[in-house]
Design a protein around this motif. Structure first.
Motif, PDB file in Angstrom:
ATOM      1  N   LYS A   1      66.793  38.573  68.504  1.00  0.00           N
ATOM      2  CA  LYS A   1      65.840  39.676  69.023  1.00  0.00           C
ATOM      3  C   LYS A   1      66.851  40.608  69.766  1.00  0.00           C
ATOM      4  CE  LYS A   1      61.694  40.562  71.464  1.00  0.00           C
ATOM      5  NZ  LYS A   1      61.043  40.344  73.054  1.00  0.00           N
TER       6      LYS A   1
ATOM      7  N   ARG B   1      60.347  46.362  66.373  1.00  0.00           N
ATOM      8  CA  ARG B   1      61.591  45.396  67.046  1.00  0.00           C
ATOM      9  C   ARG B   1      62.844  46.101  67.258  1.00  0.00           C
ATOM     10  NH1 ARG B   1      63.283  41.499  64.014  1.00  0.00           N
ATOM     11  NH2 ARG B   1      63.045  42.539  62.175  1.00  0.00           N
ATOM     12  N   TYR B   2      63.009  47.456  67.000  1.00  0.00           N
ATOM     13  CA  TYR B   2      64.184  48.115  66.864  1.00  0.00           C
ATOM     14  C   TYR B   2      63.949  49.197  68.282  1.00  0.00           C
ATOM     15  CZ  TYR B   2      63.456  47.112  62.086  1.00  0.00           C
ATOM     16  OH  TYR B   2      62.797  46.534  60.833  1.00  0.00           O
ATOM     17  N   VAL B   3      64.918  49.722  68.776  1.00  0.00           N
ATOM     18  CA  VAL B   3      65.186  51.184  69.379  1.00  0.00           C
ATOM     19  C   VAL B   3      65.764  51.928  68.989  1.00  0.00           C
ATOM     20  CG1 VAL B   3      65.772  51.623  71.800  1.00  0.00           C
ATOM     21  CG2 VAL B   3      64.772  49.298  71.652  1.00  0.00           C
ATOM     22  N   PHE B   4      65.145  53.310  68.941  1.00  0.00           N
ATOM     23  CA  PHE B   4      66.029  54.192  68.504  1.00  0.00           C
ATOM     24  C   PHE B   4      66.196  55.433  69.480  1.00  0.00           C
ATOM     25  CE2 PHE B   4      63.746  52.581  64.685  1.00  0.00           C
ATOM     26  CZ  PHE B   4      65.053  52.280  63.764  1.00  0.00           C
TER      27      PHE B   4
ATOM     28  N   THR C   1      70.278  53.903  66.165  1.00  0.00           N
ATOM     29  CA  THR C   1      70.498  52.568  66.900  1.00  0.00           C
ATOM     30  C   THR C   1      71.645  52.791  68.057  1.00  0.00           C
ATOM     31  OG1 THR C   1      71.662  51.314  65.648  1.00  0.00           O
ATOM     32  CG2 THR C   1      69.333  50.940  65.233  1.00  0.00           C
ATOM     33  N   LEU C   2      71.578  52.215  68.912  1.00  0.00           N
ATOM     34  CA  LEU C   2      72.730  51.946  69.770  1.00  0.00           C
ATOM     35  C   LEU C   2      74.050  51.467  69.000  1.00  0.00           C
ATOM     36  CD1 LEU C   2      74.149  51.929  72.683  1.00  0.00           C
ATOM     37  CD2 LEU C   2      73.398  49.458  73.173  1.00  0.00           C
ATOM     38  N   PHE C   3      73.898  50.416  67.903  1.00  0.00           N
ATOM     39  CA  PHE C   3      74.774  50.276  67.122  1.00  0.00           C
ATOM     40  C   PHE C   3      75.546  51.320  66.701  1.00  0.00           C
ATOM     41  CE2 PHE C   3      76.488  48.678  62.909  1.00  0.00           C
ATOM     42  CZ  PHE C   3      77.423  47.888  63.414  1.00  0.00           C
ATOM     43  N   GLU C   4      74.652  52.174  65.975  1.00  0.00           N
ATOM     44  CA  GLU C   4      75.196  53.392  65.197  1.00  0.00           C
ATOM     45  C   GLU C   4      75.983  54.320  66.143  1.00  0.00           C
ATOM     46  OE1 GLU C   4      72.363  55.582  62.724  1.00  0.00           O
ATOM     47  OE2 GLU C   4      74.002  57.133  62.246  1.00  0.00           O
TER      48      GLU C   4
ATOM     49  N   LEU D   1      76.369  55.981  56.669  1.00  0.00           N
ATOM     50  CA  LEU D   1      77.317  56.526  57.711  1.00  0.00           C
ATOM     51  C   LEU D   1      78.719  56.260  57.366  1.00  0.00           C
ATOM     52  CD1 LEU D   1      77.587  58.081  60.413  1.00  0.00           C
ATOM     53  CD2 LEU D   1      77.855  55.806  61.485  1.00  0.00           C
TER      54      LEU D   1
ATOM     55  N   ARG E   1      61.216  52.780  71.402  1.00  0.00           N
ATOM     56  CA  ARG E   1      60.820  51.596  70.741  1.00  0.00           C
ATOM     57  C   ARG E   1      59.806  51.834  69.707  1.00  0.00           C
ATOM     58  NH1 ARG E   1      61.470  46.197  71.459  1.00  0.00           N
ATOM     59  NH2 ARG E   1      63.142  46.433  73.181  1.00  0.00           N
TER      60      ARG E   1
ATOM     61  N   THR F   1      67.612  50.416  59.494  1.00  0.00           N
ATOM     62  CA  THR F   1      68.022  50.999  60.546  1.00  0.00           C
ATOM     63  C   THR F   1      69.030  52.015  60.852  1.00  0.00           C
ATOM     64  OG1 THR F   1      69.038  49.067  61.659  1.00  0.00           O
ATOM     65  CG2 THR F   1      66.765  48.798  61.659  1.00  0.00           C
ATOM     66  N   GLN F   2      69.862  51.898  59.835  1.00  0.00           N
ATOM     67  CA  GLN F   2      70.901  52.942  59.924  1.00  0.00           C
ATOM     68  C   GLN F   2      71.232  53.196  58.308  1.00  0.00           C
ATOM     69  OE1 GLN F   2      75.122  52.135  61.483  1.00  0.00           O
ATOM     70  NE2 GLN F   2      75.457  53.053  59.562  1.00  0.00           N
TER      71      GLN F   2
ATOM     72  N   VAL G   1      68.603  42.632  67.091  1.00  0.00           N
ATOM     73  CA  VAL G   1      67.938  43.679  66.388  1.00  0.00           C
ATOM     74  C   VAL G   1      67.454  44.968  67.407  1.00  0.00           C
ATOM     75  CG1 VAL G   1      65.752  43.863  65.227  1.00  0.00           C
ATOM     76  CG2 VAL G   1      66.929  41.981  64.826  1.00  0.00           C
ATOM     77  N   THR G   2      67.124  44.612  68.580  1.00  0.00           N
ATOM     78  CA  THR G   2      66.800  45.883  69.588  1.00  0.00           C
ATOM     79  C   THR G   2      67.979  46.912  69.484  1.00  0.00           C
ATOM     80  OG1 THR G   2      65.395  44.194  70.780  1.00  0.00           O
ATOM     81  CG2 THR G   2      66.078  46.352  71.721  1.00  0.00           C
ATOM     82  N   ASP G   3      69.197  46.310  69.697  1.00  0.00           N
ATOM     83  CA  ASP G   3      70.257  47.358  69.660  1.00  0.00           C
ATOM     84  C   ASP G   3      70.778  47.693  68.424  1.00  0.00           C
ATOM     85  OD1 ASP G   3      70.069  47.517  72.452  1.00  0.00           O
ATOM     86  OD2 ASP G   3      71.710  45.884  72.872  1.00  0.00           O
ATOM     87  N   GLY G   4      70.055  47.353  67.246  1.00  0.00           N
ATOM     88  CA  GLY G   4      70.515  47.491  66.147  1.00  0.00           C
ATOM     89  C   GLY G   4      71.931  46.916  65.336  1.00  0.00           C
ATOM     90  N   ILE G   5      72.101  45.910  66.117  1.00  0.00           N
ATOM     91  CA  ILE G   5      73.461  45.311  65.723  1.00  0.00           C
ATOM     92  C   ILE G   5      73.536  44.331  64.644  1.00  0.00           C
ATOM     93  CG2 ILE G   5      75.382  43.663  66.697  1.00  0.00           C
ATOM     94  CD1 ILE G   5      74.501  44.820  69.366  1.00  0.00           C
ATOM     95  N   PRO G   6      74.290  44.377  63.658  1.00  0.00           N
ATOM     96  CA  PRO G   6      74.005  43.554  62.286  1.00  0.00           C
ATOM     97  C   PRO G   6      74.563  42.162  62.835  1.00  0.00           C
ATOM     98  CG  PRO G   6      75.534  45.073  61.715  1.00  0.00           C
ATOM     99  CD  PRO G   6      75.035  45.418  63.181  1.00  0.00           C
TER     100      PRO G   6
END
Lengths: 129, 94
Positions: A68, B67-70, B27-30, A104, B64, A100-101, A71-76
């Protein structure tokens, strides 16, 4: 030593098998009943004797918390190689896969991130054209 | 509402706004991948703290969605800067 298996925690093995074979295009390699669940692996049809991806049940309570948070932070949770990220993005989007991305290009690589429907994000990547 | 001027005073925070202008809904990741690609060496935790400052100032919206945060850019707080020093005759300003 070699890398033979990589495992991914999935919330439902049947759903995972459908997604990883039917949508992503991997091939089932092993399905062995093991108590409540199965030893379930898939491989790339391009490398049938290559690394097996283990679709492992995420029953451990810590697994759900971990998944969870990523996924929240978009980390694969892992990354697959494709020849063309943009083309794969188009193909998977048409099949209803949520990204989610979007593609890029950064650091010499093109990447994109999608939801595997089993509680994980997966990155696809290719060297920048 | 946090201080817009303070939020803009840091080069990493300005770079975050640049990246979110380039593409919204990150996302924070991107965002972290983009900043790393531009040579920023901040940790994910540091980026999160910068985002908190930018969010306090209203410059970044943390959204939010399931389940994702943008992350999205919101430039409306910058209007106060333009309003205060806008070009043209200042006769009407007091």
């Amino acid at each position: 030593m070699r890398i033979g298996h990589l495992s991914i925690f999935v919330d439902d093995q049947d759903k995972a098998l459908t997604f990883y074979t039917g949508v992503l295009g991997f091939t089932k390699k092993h399905e062995i009943p093991l108590g409540e669940h199965r030893w379930l692996t898939v491989v790339s049809p391009e490398e049938p004797d290559g690394v097996e991806l283990v679709l492992e049940p995420d029953q451990h309570p810590a697994a759900a918390t971990f998944k969870k948070a990523l996924v929240t932070d978009g980390i694969p949770v892992t990354m697959f190689g494709v020849p063309d990220v943009a083309a794969e993005y188009e193909r998977l989007t048409a099949l209803g896969v949520i990204f989610t991305q979007e593609p890029l290009s950064v650091g010499g690589m093109t990447t994109a991130v999608f939801d595997d429907t089993c509680g994980n994000l997966i990155q696809i990547a290719a060297p920048q054209a | 509402m946090g201080d817009v001027y303070k939020a803009l005073a840091d080069p990493t925070r300005r770079a975050i706004l640049d990246e979110l202008q380039d593409r919204g809904g990150q996302t924070l990741f991107e965002l972290c991948a983009r900043l790393a690609g531009k040579g920023f060496t901040s940790t994910r935790q540091a980026i999160s703290q910068h985002l908190a400052v930018l969010s306090d100032a209203g410059l970044v919206v943390i959204r939010r969605e399931g389940r994702y945060v943008f992350l999205d850019l919101d430039t409306s707080p910058l209007r106060q800067i333009y309003q205060r020093w806008r070009a043209g005759p200042c006769g009407s300003d007091t």
